[in-house]
Design a protein around this motif. Sequence first.
Motif, PDB file in Angstrom:
ATOM      1  N   GLY A 296      74.244  51.294  14.297  1.00 55.10           N
ATOM      2  CA  GLY A 296      74.450  49.880  14.559  1.00 55.10           C
ATOM      3  C   GLY A 296      74.806  49.594  16.006  1.00 55.10           C
ATOM      4  O   GLY A 296      74.365  48.585  16.573  1.00 55.10           O
TER       5      GLY A 296
ATOM      6  N   ALA B 255      72.645  47.276  18.442  1.00 53.79           N
ATOM      7  CA  ALA B 255      73.265  46.152  19.140  1.00 53.79           C
ATOM      8  C   ALA B 255      72.948  46.173  20.627  1.00 53.79           C
ATOM      9  O   ALA B 255      72.655  45.132  21.233  1.00 53.79           O
ATOM     10  CB  ALA B 255      74.775  46.179  18.914  1.00 53.79           C
TER      11      ALA B 255
ATOM     12  N   ARG C 188      69.383  45.083  21.102  1.00 49.72           N
ATOM     13  CA  ARG C 188      69.200  43.634  20.979  1.00 49.72           C
ATOM     14  C   ARG C 188      69.677  42.879  22.215  1.00 49.72           C
ATOM     15  O   ARG C 188      69.235  41.765  22.479  1.00 49.72           O
ATOM     16  CB  ARG C 188      69.935  43.111  19.752  1.00 49.72           C
TER      17      ARG C 188
ATOM     18  N   THR D 281      65.450  43.699  16.465  1.00 49.97           N
ATOM     19  CA  THR D 281      65.440  42.483  15.654  1.00 49.97           C
ATOM     20  C   THR D 281      64.700  42.701  14.346  1.00 49.97           C
ATOM     21  O   THR D 281      65.132  42.229  13.285  1.00 49.97           O
ATOM     22  CB  THR D 281      64.808  41.331  16.446  1.00 49.97           C
TER      23      THR D 281
ATOM     24  N   VAL E 166      66.960  44.734  11.919  1.00 50.57           N
ATOM     25  CA  VAL E 166      67.999  43.902  11.302  1.00 50.57           C
ATOM     26  C   VAL E 166      67.383  42.939  10.292  1.00 50.57           C
ATOM     27  O   VAL E 166      67.938  42.724   9.202  1.00 50.57           O
ATOM     28  CB  VAL E 166      68.777  43.146  12.395  1.00 50.57           C
ATOM     29  N   TRP E 167      66.251  42.373  10.633  1.00 54.22           N
ATOM     30  CA  TRP E 167      65.582  41.415   9.733  1.00 54.22           C
ATOM     31  C   TRP E 167      65.207  42.071   8.409  1.00 54.22           C
ATOM     32  O   TRP E 167      65.417  41.493   7.343  1.00 54.22           O
ATOM     33  CB  TRP E 167      64.342  40.862  10.420  1.00 54.22           C
TER      34      TRP E 167
ATOM     35  N   ARG F 191      68.559  43.550   6.407  1.00 53.30           N
ATOM     36  CA  ARG F 191      69.430  42.479   5.923  1.00 53.30           C
ATOM     37  C   ARG F 191      68.710  41.556   4.951  1.00 53.30           C
ATOM     38  O   ARG F 191      69.351  40.870   4.150  1.00 53.30           O
ATOM     39  CB  ARG F 191      69.962  41.647   7.096  1.00 53.30           C
TER      40      ARG F 191
ATOM     41  N   TYR G 227      74.151  45.408   9.450  1.00 48.34           N
ATOM     42  CA  TYR G 227      75.313  44.525   9.514  1.00 48.34           C
ATOM     43  C   TYR G 227      76.254  44.930  10.646  1.00 48.34           C
ATOM     44  O   TYR G 227      76.830  44.070  11.328  1.00 48.34           O
ATOM     45  CB  TYR G 227      76.059  44.530   8.184  1.00 48.34           C
TER      46      TYR G 227
ATOM     47  N   SER H  49      75.475  46.278  13.436  1.00 43.75           N
ATOM     48  CA  SER H  49      74.899  45.909  14.735  1.00 43.75           C
ATOM     49  C   SER H  49      75.277  44.488  15.121  1.00 43.75           C
ATOM     50  O   SER H  49      75.550  44.207  16.295  1.00 43.75           O
ATOM     51  CB  SER H  49      73.380  46.058  14.696  1.00 43.75           C
ATOM     52  N   GLU H  50      75.315  43.588  14.150  1.00 42.47           N
ATOM     53  CA  GLU H  50      75.702  42.215  14.453  1.00 42.47           C
ATOM     54  C   GLU H  50      77.185  42.123  14.813  1.00 42.47           C
ATOM     55  O   GLU H  50      77.576  41.328  15.672  1.00 42.47           O
ATOM     56  CB  GLU H  50      75.397  41.316  13.257  1.00 42.47           C
TER      57      GLU H  50
ATOM     58  N   ARG I 100      77.465  43.615  18.310  1.00 41.27           N
ATOM     59  CA  ARG I 100      76.875  42.686  19.288  1.00 41.27           C
ATOM     60  C   ARG I 100      77.816  41.514  19.569  1.00 41.27           C
ATOM     61  O   ARG I 100      77.980  41.084  20.713  1.00 41.27           O
ATOM     62  CB  ARG I 100      75.531  42.172  18.764  1.00 41.27           C
ATOM     63  N   ALA I 101      78.452  40.987  18.511  1.00 39.53           N
ATOM     64  CA  ALA I 101      79.416  39.908  18.716  1.00 39.53           C
ATOM     65  C   ALA I 101      80.609  40.379  19.535  1.00 39.53           C
ATOM     66  O   ALA I 101      81.125  39.635  20.386  1.00 39.53           O
ATOM     67  CB  ALA I 101      79.879  39.374  17.360  1.00 39.53           C
TER      68      ALA I 101
END
Length: 320
Positions: A91, A95, A98, A110, A113-114, A117, A175, A177-178, A181-182
Amino acid sequence: MSDTKAPTVTVPKRDPHAQDLEVVPLRNYGRWIAAAAALLALVGLIGSLAKNDNLHWDVVGHYLFADLIFDGLATTLWLTAAAMALGLGLGTLIAVMRLSSSPVLYGLATAFVWFFRGTPLLVQIIFWGYAAALYQYVKVGVPFTDITFFQAETNSLLTPAIAALLALGLNEAAYASEIVRAGIQSVDPGQTEAAHSLGMRPALTMRRIVLPQAMRVIIPPMGNETINMLKMTALVSVISAHDLMSNIQDVYAQNYQVIPMLVVASLWYLALVTLLSVPQAWLERRYGRGTTRAGYVSPFRRMLGGAVERIGKNSKEESR
């Protein structure tokens, strides 16, 4: 020139008995009534379950510490740790991809993740468990040629445990990775610019400057993901990965004691989640230093509504 008088300030007289006044906290009678009603309902529910003969508490006690249960617990804990390690490592890489300026890396990350998820985890577990129906052999070689470096049967490589690990780990990576990334985006871009001005390369900047500061945002949700992963391992019972839930199902398929065996599973999951919640709460407080509200009050003190403070005050006055 006219004379101006300075305004006089009247200082109120201090009441000598003010220090003897007792500060009485607000009485939250509604809170205590609601708490009493909730406790009464909880006691009634526990009493009803304890007296219910259909639960067969003797069966629960017999299998609660059985060797078969401990074997399943070992597999569950191993899957949780390995899947979280795979998900967090992959992840983090996704990240960074991305956030890359390369359209190829951004597009691949992308798409990953698409896909993971967008499809249910149960479908992914079943797919990896029956991957041999799609590819009978796993081959490593040069594409579009007959050159093969490695070849093995899919069933011999993708055992139920390995299939479960891949399904859980890849799904978690999407999940995680998001979350990573945040966390990276929460760091001030000036930190990166300052590191680059000192001659630090992008990879070193990410590892030494950005990621340590992003941990404040990453750690708390990753703790929740770990607890969720522990419970999600129960889904791998559909491919008989010999986890806790798989062994529970094997037992009640023979003795037909479905509810008692599910109680055994629930007790162990509750115990493991409770143990994981302790370091999670500690990590949240540690990485939230400087951002959380001052004057943290424990849930126990909030529940008592100031009774602890009043008892402590009275004891100090008596000691004097």
